[in-house]
Design a protein around this motif. Sequence first.
Motif, PDB file in Angstrom:
ATOM      1  N   CYS A   1       0.790  -1.081  -0.153  1.00 22.05           N
ATOM      2  CA  CYS A   1      -0.022  -0.056   0.016  1.00 22.05           C
ATOM      3  C   CYS A   1       0.831   1.405   0.084  1.00 22.05           C
ATOM      4  CB  CYS A   1      -0.887  -0.141   1.156  1.00 22.05           C
ATOM      5  SG  CYS A   1      -2.330  -1.397   1.211  1.00 22.05           S
ATOM      6  N   ASN A   2       1.939   1.360  -0.856  1.00 20.29           N
ATOM      7  CA  ASN A   2       2.840   2.339  -0.833  1.00 20.29           C
ATOM      8  C   ASN A   2       3.511   2.589   0.148  1.00 20.29           C
ATOM      9  OD1 ASN A   2       2.061   2.825  -3.699  1.00 20.29           O
ATOM     10  ND2 ASN A   2       1.059   4.416  -3.372  1.00 20.29           N
ATOM     11  N   ALA A   3       3.534   1.778   1.414  1.00 21.78           N
ATOM     12  CA  ALA A   3       4.278   1.977   2.480  1.00 21.78           C
ATOM     13  C   ALA A   3       5.554   0.869   2.550  1.00 21.78           C
ATOM     14  CB  ALA A   3       3.450   1.662   3.814  1.00 21.78           C
ATOM     15  N   THR A   4       6.699   1.154   3.140  1.00 21.90           N
ATOM     16  CA  THR A   4       7.972   0.416   3.140  1.00 21.90           C
ATOM     17  C   THR A   4       7.697  -0.292   4.643  1.00 21.90           C
ATOM     18  OG1 THR A   4       9.071   1.749   1.873  1.00 21.90           O
ATOM     19  CG2 THR A   4      10.221   0.287   3.139  1.00 21.90           C
TER      20      THR A   4
ATOM     21  N   ARG B   1      -2.245   1.510  14.926  1.00 16.60           N
ATOM     22  CA  ARG B   1      -0.942   2.057  14.879  1.00 16.60           C
ATOM     23  C   ARG B   1      -0.948   2.463  13.159  1.00 16.60           C
ATOM     24  NH1 ARG B   1       2.260   4.274  16.603  1.00 16.60           N
ATOM     25  NH2 ARG B   1       4.263   3.302  16.385  1.00 16.60           N
ATOM     26  N   LEU B   2      -1.346   1.631  12.416  1.00 20.62           N
ATOM     27  CA  LEU B   2      -1.630   1.588  10.826  1.00 20.62           C
ATOM     28  C   LEU B   2      -2.196   2.907  10.580  1.00 20.62           C
ATOM     29  CD1 LEU B   2      -1.457  -1.936   9.531  1.00 20.62           C
ATOM     30  CD2 LEU B   2       0.529  -0.373   9.455  1.00 20.62           C
ATOM     31  N   ASP B   3      -3.278   3.251  11.252  1.00 18.23           N
ATOM     32  CA  ASP B   3      -4.175   4.308  11.112  1.00 18.23           C
ATOM     33  C   ASP B   3      -3.458   5.572  11.000  1.00 18.23           C
ATOM     34  OD1 ASP B   3      -6.610   3.111  10.283  1.00 18.23           O
ATOM     35  OD2 ASP B   3      -7.409   2.999  12.599  1.00 18.23           O
ATOM     36  N   GLU B   4      -2.137   5.835  12.100  1.00 18.52           N
ATOM     37  CA  GLU B   4      -1.505   6.946  12.126  1.00 18.52           C
ATOM     38  C   GLU B   4      -0.788   7.372  10.924  1.00 18.52           C
ATOM     39  OE1 GLU B   4       1.347   6.687  15.549  1.00 18.52           O
ATOM     40  OE2 GLU B   4      -0.288   5.350  16.701  1.00 18.52           O
ATOM     41  N   ILE B   5      -0.680   6.404  10.043  1.00 14.82           N
ATOM     42  CA  ILE B   5      -0.093   6.906   8.578  1.00 14.82           C
ATOM     43  C   ILE B   5      -1.121   6.424   7.502  1.00 14.82           C
ATOM     44  CG2 ILE B   5       2.243   6.757   9.111  1.00 14.82           C
ATOM     45  CD1 ILE B   5       2.400   3.961   8.006  1.00 14.82           C
ATOM     46  N   GLY B   6      -2.244   6.192   7.832  1.00 15.13           N
ATOM     47  CA  GLY B   6      -3.455   6.262   6.946  1.00 15.13           C
ATOM     48  C   GLY B   6      -3.774   5.089   6.186  1.00 15.13           C
TER      49      GLY B   6
ATOM     50  N   VAL C   1       7.094   0.682   9.987  1.00 21.35           N
ATOM     51  CA  VAL C   1       6.338   0.955   8.756  1.00 21.35           C
ATOM     52  C   VAL C   1       6.487   2.491   8.266  1.00 21.35           C
ATOM     53  CG1 VAL C   1       4.150   0.685   7.236  1.00 21.35           C
ATOM     54  CG2 VAL C   1       4.865  -0.800   9.123  1.00 21.35           C
ATOM     55  N   ALA C   2       6.550   2.547   7.110  1.00 17.63           N
ATOM     56  CA  ALA C   2       6.960   4.082   6.496  1.00 17.63           C
ATOM     57  C   ALA C   2       6.288   4.439   5.295  1.00 17.63           C
ATOM     58  CB  ALA C   2       8.465   4.556   6.494  1.00 17.63           C
ATOM     59  N   ASN C   3       5.601   5.599   5.166  1.00 21.33           N
ATOM     60  CA  ASN C   3       5.123   6.020   4.090  1.00 21.33           C
ATOM     61  C   ASN C   3       5.037   7.615   3.741  1.00 21.33           C
ATOM     62  OD1 ASN C   3       2.918   6.924   5.551  1.00 21.33           O
ATOM     63  ND2 ASN C   3       1.511   5.587   4.541  1.00 21.33           N
ATOM     64  N   GLU C   4       4.516   8.508   3.062  1.00 20.53           N
ATOM     65  CA  GLU C   4       4.801   9.726   2.909  1.00 20.53           C
ATOM     66  C   GLU C   4       3.940  10.462   4.232  1.00 20.53           C
ATOM     67  OE1 GLU C   4       0.656  10.471   0.192  1.00 20.53           O
ATOM     68  OE2 GLU C   4       2.648  10.950  -0.633  1.00 20.53           O
ATOM     69  N   ASN C   5       3.019   9.772   4.908  1.00 17.84           N
ATOM     70  CA  ASN C   5       2.446  10.412   6.039  1.00 17.84           C
ATOM     71  C   ASN C   5       3.431  10.143   7.382  1.00 17.84           C
ATOM     72  OD1 ASN C   5       0.073  10.888   4.644  1.00 17.84           O
ATOM     73  ND2 ASN C   5      -0.457   9.087   4.736  1.00 17.84           N
TER      74      ASN C   5
ATOM     75  N   GLU D   1       6.877   2.616  14.384  1.00 22.98           N
ATOM     76  CA  GLU D   1       7.331   1.513  15.149  1.00 22.98           C
ATOM     77  C   GLU D   1       6.418   0.615  15.664  1.00 22.98           C
ATOM     78  OE1 GLU D   1      11.105   0.343  17.973  1.00 22.98           O
ATOM     79  OE2 GLU D   1      10.728   2.652  17.763  1.00 22.98           O
ATOM     80  N   LEU D   2       6.446  -0.669  15.106  1.00 18.78           N
ATOM     81  CA  LEU D   2       5.709  -1.735  15.800  1.00 18.78           C
ATOM     82  C   LEU D   2       5.978  -2.436  16.798  1.00 18.78           C
ATOM     83  CD1 LEU D   2       4.136  -2.902  12.418  1.00 18.78           C
ATOM     84  CD2 LEU D   2       3.195  -1.194  13.691  1.00 18.78           C
ATOM     85  N   THR D   3       5.423  -3.394  17.806  1.00 19.54           N
ATOM     86  CA  THR D   3       6.050  -4.243  18.623  1.00 19.54           C
ATOM     87  C   THR D   3       6.322  -5.398  17.833  1.00 19.54           C
ATOM     88  OG1 THR D   3       3.978  -5.130  19.170  1.00 19.54           O
ATOM     89  CG2 THR D   3       4.534  -3.111  20.506  1.00 19.54           C
ATOM     90  N   LYS D   4       6.803  -6.350  18.510  1.00 19.41           N
ATOM     91  CA  LYS D   4       7.243  -7.745  17.893  1.00 19.41           C
ATOM     92  C   LYS D   4       6.122  -8.518  17.313  1.00 19.41           C
ATOM     93  CE  LYS D   4      11.580  -7.008  18.638  1.00 19.41           C
ATOM     94  NZ  LYS D   4      12.586  -6.871  17.732  1.00 19.41           N
ATOM     95  N   ASN D   5       4.938  -8.378  18.159  1.00 19.00           N
ATOM     96  CA  ASN D   5       3.762  -9.213  17.891  1.00 19.00           C
ATOM     97  C   ASN D   5       3.084  -8.344  16.566  1.00 19.00           C
ATOM     98  OD1 ASN D   5       3.968 -10.995  19.530  1.00 19.00           O
ATOM     99  ND2 ASN D   5       2.080 -10.717  20.782  1.00 19.00           N
ATOM    100  N   GLU D   6       2.893  -7.086  16.538  1.00 15.71           N
ATOM    101  CA  GLU D   6       2.148  -6.332  15.599  1.00 15.71           C
ATOM    102  C   GLU D   6       3.021  -6.670  14.334  1.00 15.71           C
ATOM    103  OE1 GLU D   6       0.669  -2.675  18.641  1.00 15.71           O
ATOM    104  OE2 GLU D   6       2.720  -2.468  17.294  1.00 15.71           O
TER     105      GLU D   6
END
Length: 229
Positions: free
Chosen positions: A133-136, A203-208, A144-148, A152-157
């Motif tokens: 989804c255009n995220a690395t 957490r992913l909602d934070e970058i859309g 997880v990084a994108n233009e937004n 940083e995720l926990t190990k489980n996430e």
Amino acid sequence: MFRILLIEDDVTLFAEVKDRLSQWSYEVYGITDFAKVMEDFNEVKPDLVIIDIQLPKFDGFHWCRMIRAQSKVPIIFLSSRDHPTDMVMSMQLGADDFVQKPFHFEVLIAKIQAILRRVYNYSLEQTEKKTWCNATLDYETNTVANENGTIELTKNEAFILRLLVEHKNKIVSRDTLIEHLWNDSRFISDNTLTVNVNRLRKRLDEIGIGRFIETKVGQGYIAIDEELS
């Protein structure tokens, strides 16, 4: 040899768990002052932390918050209470698993082994990056990084997201996720997975991009892969 910090004030239980874990070649450390847990944490630099909920001075939830403020080290909670809210709270605070007292030692060691294998083997082996989804997705740093922005995720996430993305656009069953995460699904509440997935979405909602993890009722979860403009 893995280092385990056992935050437990019951001296009999502490001695028993330490003895049993030592037989599995783990180095087990305790707490010298329950008002200064973080001092022992920073000195030991553990590979895994086991925390009782009911402790002197401050409860286990307090120390989990303190640890999570500076570290992603895996955490297992112990509790003699049977309130479902304890498990939910521990997962929301970033714990990796929950064990209710009294417990069979074989269950505890299985959970410890599964977490250590997942956390440290994958951190060494999965160094490549993936695009979704255009995220690395960086498996080495669990980011997880994108233009937004970058999260940083926990190990489980990170592990849940990795499984879903590797099977993107296909449903991954709840049983598959549970078995991969916790090694033995017989001892895991179905709600534990729900809490972890909901936390990942938040957490992913934070970058859309949280909406691209979809729930398939009665089946599992799916990572929808779309090119975002």
